[in-house]
Structure formats: structure tokens, C-alpha cells
Scaffold this active site. Structure first.
Site, mmCIF file in Angstrom:
data_model
loop_
_atom_site.group_PDB
_atom_site.id
_atom_site.type_symbol
_atom_site.label_atom_id
_atom_site.label_comp_id
_atom_site.label_asym_id
_atom_site.label_seq_id
_atom_site.Cartn_x
_atom_site.Cartn_y
_atom_site.Cartn_z
ATOM 1 N N ARG A 42 0.803 -1.220 0.000
ATOM 2 C CA ARG A 42 0.000 0.000 0.000
ATOM 3 C C ARG A 42 0.844 1.282 0.000
ATOM 4 O O ARG A 42 0.627 2.183 -0.812
ATOM 5 C CB ARG A 42 -0.913 0.031 1.250
ATOM 6 N N THR A 43 1.786 1.363 0.917
ATOM 7 C CA THR A 43 2.492 2.644 1.105
ATOM 8 C C THR A 43 3.321 2.999 -0.122
ATOM 9 O O THR A 43 3.262 4.127 -0.612
ATOM 10 C CB THR A 43 3.385 2.562 2.362
ATOM 11 N N LYS A 82 25.747 -4.789 -2.019
ATOM 12 C CA LYS A 82 27.209 -4.966 -2.110
ATOM 13 C C LYS A 82 27.912 -4.247 -0.971
ATOM 14 O O LYS A 82 29.125 -4.044 -1.004
ATOM 15 C CB LYS A 82 27.732 -4.408 -3.435
ATOM 16 N N ARG A 116 11.344 3.780 3.736
ATOM 17 C CA ARG A 116 10.904 2.738 4.679
ATOM 18 C C ARG A 116 12.113 1.896 5.036
ATOM 19 O O ARG A 116 12.867 1.469 4.156
ATOM 20 C CB ARG A 116 9.811 1.858 4.082
ATOM 21 N N HIS A 136 4.994 5.627 11.648
ATOM 22 C CA HIS A 136 4.504 5.500 10.263
ATOM 23 C C HIS A 136 3.533 6.669 10.076
ATOM 24 O O HIS A 136 2.313 6.503 10.051
ATOM 25 C CB HIS A 136 3.813 4.149 10.096
HETATM 26 N N1 CP Z 1 -0.124 -0.091 5.961
HETATM 27 C C1 CP Z 1 1.046 -0.370 5.353
HETATM 28 O O1 CP Z 1 2.077 0.206 5.693
HETATM 29 O O2 CP Z 1 0.968 -1.300 4.368
HETATM 30 P P1 CP Z 1 2.209 -1.734 3.452
HETATM 31 O O3 CP Z 1 3.186 -2.439 4.359
HETATM 32 O O4 CP Z 1 1.637 -2.640 2.400
HETATM 33 O O5 CP Z 1 2.804 -0.496 2.877
#
Ligand code: CP
Length: 315
Positions: A65-66, A93, A115, A145
Site C-alpha cells: 500500500r504505502t 554490495k 521505509r 509510520h
Molecule cells: N499499511 C502499510 O504500511 O501497508 P504496506 O506495508 O503494504 O505499505
């Protein structure tokens, strides 16, 4: 103490965490996102606010999603977007995170969406990049998040309109959840008077009540008359050793079934950040049922991420 994600004039330089962000900044992001909903529903879903800007998606952890909604959001703002494929990048590497960032900065990056499994990774990058570059935390370890927290409060505001009399129950593995932490900070900043966390002792952080929530170990008590139920996945990848007898036992006590949902208000909404583990924290009849707003959360995520990127870019 000055918030490191805010400039001297109070504008956002980076989005690293919701903790410490003023209420007016959160409301500005939500209102800007609302203005982008129209764009996302038009035939031509583009505005030129980030034209000529170069956005790098750096996802060192899996995401459905993100990552995709950040990419869609950046494209709808007319930015150029590069998704660095970490599995075939030179980080395999031995290149360090900051060396990777320096090299992408040399390609004239304007924004990094990051992320990482290490808490603090986005902060590290934000402290390192030049002052015209913006960093968005797309999830760091179990820490934060922020855009998930923002899309969660956008969703709650959309369905419930007002936070001033709201009861929100957050259920499951709060201990390992960056989503829960970001949502709790957002809800308390916006004045939600009743935020509850529900779960077994092993999955609730010690001292979590200091974040302004009440703690419950029994779903019957925790879900009673709440307006919003937020279910969390068991984040096995972040658990060190077994914290539960079994997923089946967890479902029996904390899995959301229609019977347990009946304890909440009749018009309660059910949320989940995804990915869901059906039959572990949520029954399919609830996930796909009339109270579920799980897929609208995903859709709202596009407008919310457009808002964050556009505000960071100074629009
Ligand atoms: N909610 C969320 O962070 O989903 P993803 O891990 O799929 O990005």
C-alpha cells in the site's frame, strides 16, 4: 525544544513522526488532502504542483500500500518518481544507507520517501541531506509510520466528522506497531478523549498509558460502545521469541468477529492498516462486512500522501 521536522517559521521541512506536530499542522494536512480528493476522482488526475521535482522511493522493507500510493501520489502531482529496487541496488554490495542517499542526491533528488526496518533511519537521512531536500518517513522499525497515522485520522474524520466525543479502540500487537504509535499521537493531538489499547500483556508496551490511552486486556471491556475499532496484525517479523501461545489462541481472545464487534456502537467503523491476516486478528465476515472501511483507508492514502508531498514542496 524545536521540532526538527519544522522550519523556523513552523512550516514542514520533513515528515518523520506525528509526535510533537502541532494540531494546526495535522489539520492543514487533512484539509489539503480533502482538496485533493476531487483531483483523484477527475478524468485527468494530475496537478502540476511537483512538476520538475525528482522523488525517490527507498523501500528497504516490503510494502504494497504505502509504496504504491506514494508513487501514485507523486505522479498525480506531476513529479518524476524513481522506485529504487533495493534487492538489486548496490546496498546488497555493502553500500551504506547514507552513501546511497548521497549518490541519489547527486542525481538532483528533491524528496526521499523512506521505509526501513531500523527505527530512526529516516531521521538519519533527514539530518544528512541538503536543506532543499525533503524526507518522508514511510515506516521505520516499530517507531513511526506518520502517513499511515494521517490517513487513519483522515478516514476517521471522513466517517465520524469530529474527534471531540470519539472512542477509539486499537486492538492487538501494539508493542511492535509503528502504526499504533502514530495513530495514538494523532488522536491525542486532535483531542480524541477516549483512546483505548486492547491486547495481551505481552503485546502492549510497558507504560503505554503515558501516551494518553487506557489499557484493556479483555475485548468485552475494551470494545464497549466504541466508535472506531482499529485492528493490528501480529508483527511476527519484529518479535524476539514467542509472545503468544498460538495464532488460534490469539484469535479466540482478540480476533475481531461479528459477535465481538456487536459490543461497539451500532455505527462503529472497522479499520486495519494492512496487510491483514484473516482468521488471526480479524474474521473475513468483519473485514469484508458493512462496518469495514479498510479499502477506503487505502484510497484516502493517495490524497493524504499528495497533501504531505505538496506541503513539503512549499505549496
Ligand atoms: N499499511 C502499510 O504500511 O501497508 P504496506 O506495508 O503494504 O505499505
Amino acid at each position: 525544544m524545536r521540532n526538527p521536522q519544522l522550519n523556523g517559521d513552523g512550516s514542514l521541512q520533513h515528515l518523520l513522526t506525528i509526535e510533537g506536530l502541532p494540531r494546526e499542522v495535522l489539520v492543514h494536512i487533512l484539509d489539503t488532502a480533502a482538496s485533493f480528493i476531487g483531483v483523484t476522482e477527475r478524468e485527468v488526475k494530475k496537478v502540476p504542483l511537483l512538476r520538475g521535482k525528482l522523488v525517490f522511493n527507498l523501500f528497504f522493507e516490503a510494502s504494497t500500500r504505502t509504496r504504491t500510493t506514494f508513487e501514485i501520489a507523486a505522479k498525480r502531482l506531476s513529479a518524476d518518481v524513481i522506485n529504487l529496487n533495493i534487492t538489486v541496488s548496490s546496498s546488497t554490495k555493502g553500500e551504506t544507507l547514507l552513501d546511497t542517499v548521497d549518490n541519489l542526491s547527486a542525481m538532483h533528488a528533491d524528496m526521499f520517501v523512506v521505509r526501513h526496518s531500523s527505527s530512526g533511519a529516516a531521521h538519519l537521512i533527514a539530518n544528512h541531506v541538503a536543506s532543499h531536500v525533503h524526507v518522508i518517513n514511510a515506516g521505520d522499525g516499530r517507531h513511526a509510520h506518520p502517513t499511515q497515522g494521517l490517513l487513519d485520522i483522515y478516514t476517521i474524520r471522513h466517517y465520524k466528522k469530529d474527534f471531540s466525543a470519539l472512542s477509539v479502540a486499537i486492538v492487538g500487537d501494539v508493542l511492535h506497531s509503528r502504526v499504533a504509535r502514530s495513530l495514538i499521537h494523532a488522536l491525542t493531538t486532535l483531542g480524541a478523549p477516549d483512546v483505548r489499547v486492547i491486547g495481551p500483556r505481552t503485546l502492549l508496551p510497558t507504560g503505554v498509558e503515558q501516551l494518553g490511552v487506557s489499557v484493556h486486556h479483555d475485548m468485552r471491556e475494551g470494545l464497549a460502545d466504541c466508535d472506531v475499532v482499529v485492528m493490528l496484525r501480529l508483527q511476527n517479523e519484529r518479535m524476539k521469541g514467542p509472545l503468544l501461545p498460538s495464532a488460534q489462541e490469539f484469535f479466540k481472545s482478540y480476533g475481531l468477529t461479528p459477535q465481538k464487534l456487536a459490543l461497539a456502537k451500532p455505527d462503529a467503523i472497522v479499520m486495519h492498516p494492512g496487510p491483514m491476516n484473516r482468521g488471526v486478528e480479524i474474521d473475513s465476515s468483519v473485514a469484508d462486512g458493512p462496518h469495514s472501511v479498510i479499502l477506503p483507508q487505502v484510497t484516502f492514502g493517495i490524497a493524504v500522501r499528495m497533501a504531505v508531498m505538496s506541503i513539503l514542496a512549499g505549496n
